[in-house]
Motif scaffolding. Structure first.
Motif, PDB file in Angstrom:
ATOM      1  N   LEU A  39       0.908  -1.097  -0.173  1.00 49.18           N
ATOM      2  CA  LEU A  39       0.179  -0.116   0.174  1.00 49.18           C
ATOM      3  C   LEU A  39       0.961   1.154  -0.041  1.00 49.18           C
ATOM      4  CD1 LEU A  39      -2.884   0.896   0.175  1.00 49.18           C
ATOM      5  CD2 LEU A  39      -2.652   1.206   2.651  1.00 49.18           C
ATOM      6  N   ALA A  40       2.047   1.229   0.754  1.00 53.45           N
ATOM      7  CA  ALA A  40       2.825   2.223   0.870  1.00 53.45           C
ATOM      8  C   ALA A  40       3.602   2.582  -0.615  1.00 53.45           C
ATOM      9  CB  ALA A  40       3.890   2.112   2.022  1.00 53.45           C
ATOM     10  N   GLY A  41       3.797   1.436  -1.210  1.00 46.57           N
ATOM     11  CA  GLY A  41       4.514   1.702  -2.457  1.00 46.57           C
ATOM     12  C   GLY A  41       3.547   2.148  -3.365  1.00 46.57           C
ATOM     13  N   LEU A  42       2.177   1.818  -3.627  1.00 47.03           N
ATOM     14  CA  LEU A  42       1.206   2.669  -4.236  1.00 47.03           C
ATOM     15  C   LEU A  42       1.089   3.875  -4.081  1.00 47.03           C
ATOM     16  CD1 LEU A  42      -1.667  -0.067  -4.348  1.00 47.03           C
ATOM     17  CD2 LEU A  42      -0.118   0.507  -6.312  1.00 47.03           C
ATOM     18  N   ALA A  43       1.268   4.500  -2.889  1.00 41.74           N
ATOM     19  CA  ALA A  43       1.172   5.975  -2.486  1.00 41.74           C
ATOM     20  C   ALA A  43       2.329   6.687  -2.839  1.00 41.74           C
ATOM     21  CB  ALA A  43       1.035   5.872  -0.788  1.00 41.74           C
ATOM     22  N   CYS A  44       3.395   6.063  -3.485  1.00 45.06           N
ATOM     23  CA  CYS A  44       4.552   6.631  -3.920  1.00 45.06           C
ATOM     24  C   CYS A  44       4.473   6.810  -5.347  1.00 45.06           C
ATOM     25  CB  CYS A  44       6.050   5.966  -3.396  1.00 45.06           C
ATOM     26  SG  CYS A  44       6.270   5.977  -1.716  1.00 45.06           S
ATOM     27  N   GLU A  45       3.665   6.309  -5.953  1.00 48.01           N
ATOM     28  CA  GLU A  45       3.441   6.428  -7.485  1.00 48.01           C
ATOM     29  C   GLU A  45       2.795   7.543  -7.815  1.00 48.01           C
ATOM     30  OE1 GLU A  45       2.075   2.850  -9.191  1.00 48.01           O
ATOM     31  OE2 GLU A  45       3.361   1.318  -7.970  1.00 48.01           O
ATOM     32  N   GLU A  46       3.125   8.043  -9.041  1.00 50.28           N
ATOM     33  CA  GLU A  46       2.451   9.068  -9.690  1.00 50.28           C
ATOM     34  C   GLU A  46       1.081   8.708 -10.306  1.00 50.28           C
ATOM     35  OE1 GLU A  46       2.988  12.132 -10.076  1.00 50.28           O
ATOM     36  OE2 GLU A  46       4.993  12.325  -9.443  1.00 50.28           O
ATOM     37  N   GLY A  47       0.304   9.338 -10.172  1.00 52.04           N
ATOM     38  CA  GLY A  47      -1.092   8.894 -10.912  1.00 52.04           C
ATOM     39  C   GLY A  47      -1.971   8.160  -9.709  1.00 52.04           C
ATOM     40  N   ILE A  48      -1.586   7.926  -8.826  1.00 49.26           N
ATOM     41  CA  ILE A  48      -2.529   7.296  -7.944  1.00 49.26           C
ATOM     42  C   ILE A  48      -2.811   8.114  -6.826  1.00 49.26           C
ATOM     43  CG2 ILE A  48      -2.534   5.532  -6.075  1.00 49.26           C
ATOM     44  CD1 ILE A  48      -0.886   3.599  -7.907  1.00 49.26           C
ATOM     45  N   GLU A  49      -4.065   8.350  -6.316  1.00 48.31           N
ATOM     46  CA  GLU A  49      -4.480   9.223  -5.476  1.00 48.31           C
ATOM     47  C   GLU A  49      -4.077   8.963  -4.115  1.00 48.31           C
ATOM     48  OE1 GLU A  49      -8.425  11.833  -4.260  1.00 48.31           O
ATOM     49  OE2 GLU A  49      -8.669  10.448  -5.981  1.00 48.31           O
ATOM     50  N   SER A  50      -3.456   9.537  -3.171  1.00 47.01           N
ATOM     51  CA  SER A  50      -3.285   9.119  -1.858  1.00 47.01           C
ATOM     52  C   SER A  50      -3.263  10.486  -1.060  1.00 47.01           C
ATOM     53  CB  SER A  50      -2.026   8.558  -1.798  1.00 47.01           C
ATOM     54  OG  SER A  50      -0.818   9.333  -2.284  1.00 47.01           O
ATOM     55  N   ARG A  51      -3.381  10.220   0.480  1.00 48.42           N
ATOM     56  CA  ARG A  51      -3.437  11.133   1.471  1.00 48.42           C
ATOM     57  C   ARG A  51      -3.011  10.790   2.749  1.00 48.42           C
ATOM     58  NH1 ARG A  51      -9.420  11.963   1.800  1.00 48.42           N
ATOM     59  NH2 ARG A  51      -9.336   9.809   1.071  1.00 48.42           N
ATOM     60  N   LEU A  52      -2.274  11.768   3.395  1.00 42.15           N
ATOM     61  CA  LEU A  52      -1.760  11.252   4.546  1.00 42.15           C
ATOM     62  C   LEU A  52      -2.208  12.083   5.835  1.00 42.15           C
ATOM     63  CD1 LEU A  52       0.562   9.750   6.269  1.00 42.15           C
ATOM     64  CD2 LEU A  52       2.131  11.416   5.643  1.00 42.15           C
ATOM     65  N   VAL A  53      -2.849  11.659   6.789  1.00 46.74           N
ATOM     66  CA  VAL A  53      -3.448  12.378   7.866  1.00 46.74           C
ATOM     67  C   VAL A  53      -2.697  12.210   9.215  1.00 46.74           C
ATOM     68  CG1 VAL A  53      -5.558  12.940   9.288  1.00 46.74           C
ATOM     69  CG2 VAL A  53      -5.848  12.249   7.031  1.00 46.74           C
ATOM     70  N   ILE A  54      -1.994  13.321   9.575  1.00 46.44           N
ATOM     71  CA  ILE A  54      -1.164  13.188  10.581  1.00 46.44           C
ATOM     72  C   ILE A  54      -1.942  14.084  12.010  1.00 46.44           C
ATOM     73  CG2 ILE A  54       0.823  13.742  11.624  1.00 46.44           C
ATOM     74  CD1 ILE A  54       1.895  13.820   8.745  1.00 46.44           C
ATOM     75  N   GLN A  55      -2.088  13.218  13.104  1.00 48.98           N
ATOM     76  CA  GLN A  55      -2.594  13.943  14.339  1.00 48.98           C
ATOM     77  C   GLN A  55      -1.537  14.329  15.218  1.00 48.98           C
ATOM     78  OE1 GLN A  55      -5.351  10.122  14.177  1.00 48.98           O
ATOM     79  NE2 GLN A  55      -5.969  11.489  15.998  1.00 48.98           N
ATOM     80  N   SER A  56      -1.699  15.367  15.892  1.00 50.53           N
ATOM     81  CA  SER A  56      -0.943  15.977  17.094  1.00 50.53           C
ATOM     82  C   SER A  56      -1.726  16.448  17.989  1.00 50.53           C
ATOM     83  CB  SER A  56       0.214  17.100  16.468  1.00 50.53           C
ATOM     84  OG  SER A  56       0.854  17.509  17.449  1.00 50.53           O
ATOM     85  N   GLY A  57      -2.138  15.925  18.961  1.00 51.96           N
ATOM     86  CA  GLY A  57      -3.105  16.277  20.047  1.00 51.96           C
ATOM     87  C   GLY A  57      -4.449  16.486  19.434  1.00 51.96           C
ATOM     88  N   ASP A  58      -4.862  17.807  19.447  1.00 47.48           N
ATOM     89  CA  ASP A  58      -6.343  17.925  18.878  1.00 47.48           C
ATOM     90  C   ASP A  58      -6.005  18.704  17.505  1.00 47.48           C
ATOM     91  OD1 ASP A  58      -8.996  18.015  19.292  1.00 47.48           O
ATOM     92  OD2 ASP A  58      -9.236  20.016  19.455  1.00 47.48           O
ATOM     93  N   SER A  59      -4.958  18.901  16.867  1.00 47.38           N
ATOM     94  CA  SER A  59      -4.806  19.247  15.522  1.00 47.38           C
ATOM     95  C   SER A  59      -4.345  18.133  14.739  1.00 47.38           C
ATOM     96  CB  SER A  59      -3.613  20.276  15.663  1.00 47.38           C
ATOM     97  OG  SER A  59      -2.357  19.625  15.835  1.00 47.38           O
ATOM     98  N   TRP A  60      -5.036  18.367  13.275  1.00 49.28           N
ATOM     99  CA  TRP A  60      -4.805  17.553  12.296  1.00 49.28           C
ATOM    100  C   TRP A  60      -4.392  18.210  11.042  1.00 49.28           C
ATOM    101  CZ3 TRP A  60      -7.581  12.767  13.217  1.00 49.28           C
ATOM    102  CH2 TRP A  60      -8.247  12.634  14.287  1.00 49.28           C
ATOM    103  N   ALA A  61      -3.441  17.449  10.455  1.00 47.74           N
ATOM    104  CA  ALA A  61      -2.668  18.001   8.995  1.00 47.74           C
ATOM    105  C   ALA A  61      -2.800  16.997   7.947  1.00 47.74           C
ATOM    106  CB  ALA A  61      -1.385  18.114   9.367  1.00 47.74           C
ATOM    107  N   LEU A  62      -3.120  17.392   6.718  1.00 48.86           N
ATOM    108  CA  LEU A  62      -3.265  16.791   5.609  1.00 48.86           C
ATOM    109  C   LEU A  62      -2.388  16.952   4.609  1.00 48.86           C
ATOM    110  CD1 LEU A  62      -5.268  14.754   4.237  1.00 48.86           C
ATOM    111  CD2 LEU A  62      -6.317  16.662   3.271  1.00 48.86           C
ATOM    112  N   GLU A  63      -1.490  15.852   3.926  1.00 51.66           N
ATOM    113  CA  GLU A  63      -0.542  15.942   2.989  1.00 51.66           C
ATOM    114  C   GLU A  63      -1.006  14.996   1.780  1.00 51.66           C
ATOM    115  OE1 GLU A  63       3.068  14.660   4.123  1.00 51.66           O
ATOM    116  OE2 GLU A  63       3.198  16.016   6.129  1.00 51.66           O
TER     117      GLU A  63
END
Length: 381
Positions: A39-63
């Motif tokens: 799954l991680a390998g697919l997330a590294c490929e061009e043309g495949i839609e992927s997102r990373l959600v990172i939590q820190s306490g009550d805050s959320w970041a999206l990449e």
């Protein structure tokens, strides 16, 4: 892959778009279809839609991906979630997860999104506007489900994520591998990984939005009209008042816009092409060299096996004994002697060819050449 004790009629009657349902492991033998590293390998490929959600306490970041191969290691033990869309397009074992849910028409299927989360990871309490079956693949996830939300439900201020600020759960379950949670459109839900290596498969279903459908159908109708299709009033009478838009004029103008939109047969043909347009139309699945009639004849003679491209969308409309087949946005009229073959193509993931299918050779060639069908490669063993 089927669910041996699942009652589709009862589910549609009591739960579909009505209320959530927990289905404890209904599979004959559950096996996680893709490993976290894949799954991680697919997330590294061009043309495949992927997102990373990172939590820190009550805050959320999206990449957004694609990600560098070394992006995940520095995240450490903090809660994070990787989400990859349309994994069924790239992994046959993930595509096989759709089979048990095909009592719902294929044109409603969106894709299979796969998520991987570390302990405590999730995407926060939210609601979606589509039906989804959440299949626990690996590890455990605690799901909480709340009431149905609406378009005016308040959301937390966040540039990227639509999170609910005041989530009140009405049901809570911990899902083990093979368990399934169905969530109808609009219901608030929140899933949190219990332990590391938590994988969830989201089988999502789409529903056309009325404004989008109206705009796109109207655009199509407008594109079919001649440039000189202008308002005309050859029976015009002297105006009672120069500033008035007369009722007769409104009737003509209204008819100009509505008449074309009311052609049901034209709408059906347009919708079949519209709804089978690939999710990622820029992806090119065409073969390196086009298939000729002779190539298809050879495949029929040798009894080759054709595979349906997992990324393809195929549907059809009946027209008496004939039918109109749609594949990846293209339409193929099929006479009665080809109709049965077209139906099989829309229902099966693979098709063993035979000489008797020769009347459908042109159809098969067209589908092969646009990448909707693939020739199964012989097993090297």
């Amino acid at each position: 892959m089927q669910l041996p004790h699942f009652d589709a009629d009862r589910f549609l009657r009591d739960h579909w778009q009505k209320q959530p349902l927990l289905i404890r492991n209904p599979w004959r033998a559950w096996r996680n279809p893709i490993e976290p590293d894949e799954l991680a390998g697919l997330a590294c490929e061009e043309g495949i839609e992927s997102r990373l959600v990172i939590q820190s306490g009550d805050s959320w970041a999206l990449e957004h991906g694609p990600f560098a191969e070394d992006r995940f290691a520095p995240l450490g033990a903090s809660p994070w979630t990787l989400l990859v869309q349309a994994v069924d397009h790239h992994a046959p074992d993930v595509a096989a997860l759709l089979a048990p849910f095909r009592f719902i028409p294929d044109w409603r299927i969106d894709d299979v999104m796969v998520s991987y989360a570390t302990d405590g990871g999730g995407v926060g309490p939210h609601f979606d506007q589509y039906d989804v079956f959440l299949i626990q693949g690996l590890g455990q996830r605690r799901w909480r489900v709340g009431p149905r939300c609406a378009s005016d439900t308040p959301l937390r201020p966040h540039a990227d994520l639509r999170l609910l600020p005041d989530f009140q759960a009405t049901g809570e379950w911990v899902l083990d591998p093979g368990d399934i949670l169905y969530v109808p459109p609009g219901f608030a839900h929140d899933g949190v990984a219990v332990g590391d290596d938590c994988m969830t498969y989201s089988v999502g279903f789409r529903a056309p939005a009325r404004p989008d459908l109206l705009v796109e159908w109207a655009d199509h109708c407008a594109a079919q009209m001649a440039d000189d299709a202008l308002y005309a009033d050859p029976d015009l009478r002297p105006a009672a008042h120069p500033g008035e838009i007369a009722p007769a004029a409104i009737d003509r103008l209204h008819a100009m816009t509505i008449d074309a939109l009311q052609d049901r047969d034209a709408f059906a043909a347009w919708f079949g092409q519209h709804v089978t347009t690939p999710k990622y139309p820029d992806a090119d699945w065409r073969p390196d060299a086009p298939f000729t009639a002779a190539d298809v004849g050879a495949l029929l003679a040798e009894g080759a096996t054709l595979l349906r491209n997992p990324a393809s969308r195929i549907a059809f409309l009946r027209r008496g004994e004939d039918l109109l087949l749609f594949a990846d946005g293209a339409a193929f009229p099929c006479a009665a002697d080809v109709a049965a073959l077209a139906e099989r193509l829309s229902a099966q993931d693979q098709l063993v060819l035979a000489p008797a299918m020769a009347p459908g050779a042109d159809l098969l060639a067209a589908l092969l050449n646009q990448g909707s069908l693939l020739v199964e490669e012989p097993d090297e063993d």
